[in-house]
Scaffold this motif. Structure first.
Motif: not given
Length: 260
Positions: A3, A5, A31, A34, A173, A200-201, A222, A225
């Motif tokens: 992922y 983020d 993740v 970011m 989100t 995105e968170t 994060p 996500i």
């Protein structure tokens, strides 16, 4: 599963005591990267410091809420931050917010337009915010000569189609996971082509409501996500891996990063 983020407020005071742990937990959850959001000059500087510390990326810009306090030379300061720090991957968070009106609307438009022009000059993508200001926002972003993402999209079908027509990416989100407020977004999600989708968170905000059991802190991180991606995959009626990989690739393409 991997992922990216594209929206984390790691400089938030809510993370002051455990930022390193937040990043570690995210990486354990898959993740890989970011984007740390900068919402004013000081916040952008802090996001850059944290991005360097944790090998992440950041944005630098002025949020519409902070437009009223922007210094006269804010564009030069943002340009300097961008040129002096390779981790700065986007200009923003910039845009318009007529929902809260924390800054006068004419000042919001002035500061947003200036950042669009700066992004064009620096050939950097835009990281954008829009709330209840679609028509004025659209008039300004039509001047953009660079790609960008409409962060935390929650608007109408009209707005979505306009942003897609301009080639922008759409940031999704935990709002998608909210059965109370997210109905419109859930219906619109399948209209977003997979090659324009980003996850995105907006951590520490917008905790996905499909997490069970819910974290005691009620703070989004994060690592959460995956819940946004799972909800999106259900709505697309596609495998999670396909949807997650598309968003992961899109983030690298938008921010000019090489896929490892």
């Amino acid at each position: 599963m991997r992922y990216f983020d594209i929206g984390v407020n790691l400089s938030s005071e809510q993370f002051a005591k455990d930022r390193a742990d937040v990043v570690s937990r995210a990486r354990l959850a898959g993740v890989d990267n970011m984007l740390l959001i900068g919402s004013n000059i000081q916040d952008s500087q802090q996001a850059i410091v944290l991005a360097n510390e944790f090998s992440l990326i950041a944005s630098a810009g002025i949020h519409p809420h902070d437009a009223k306090t922007a210094e006269d030379d804010y564009c030069q300061i943002i340009q300097n931050l961008t040129e002096q720090n390779t981790v700065v991957a986007a200009i923003g968070e910039c845009g318009l917010d007529y929902n809260r009106d924390f800054s006068p609307r004419d000042k919001q438009r002035e500061v947003f337009a200036a950042q669009v022009a700066l992004a064009n000059k620096l050939n950097k993508p835009l990281y954008m915010h829009q709330r209840d200001a679609h028509h004025d926002f659209l008039a300004i972003v039509k001047e953009a000569q660079v790609p960008g993402v409409v962060h935390c999209f929650t608007d109408s079908e009209e707005a979505l189609e306009a942003y897609l027509e301009l080639g922008f990416y759409i940031g999704i989100t935990g709002w998608l996971c909210d059965e109370r407020r997210g109905d419109t977004l859930r219906k619109l999600l399948p209209r977003i082509p997979l090659d324009k989708l980003l996850f995105e968170t907006d951590a520490p905000y917008l905790l996905p409501r499909n997490i069970k059991p819910k974290p005691k802190s009620r703070r989004s991180e994060p690592l959460h996500i995956e819940y946004v991606a799972k909800q999106a995959a259900e709505l697309y009626q596609r495998p999670l891996e396909e949807v997650a990989n598309a968003a992961f690739y899109n983030a690298h393409k938008l921010f000019g990063l090489e896929l490892a």
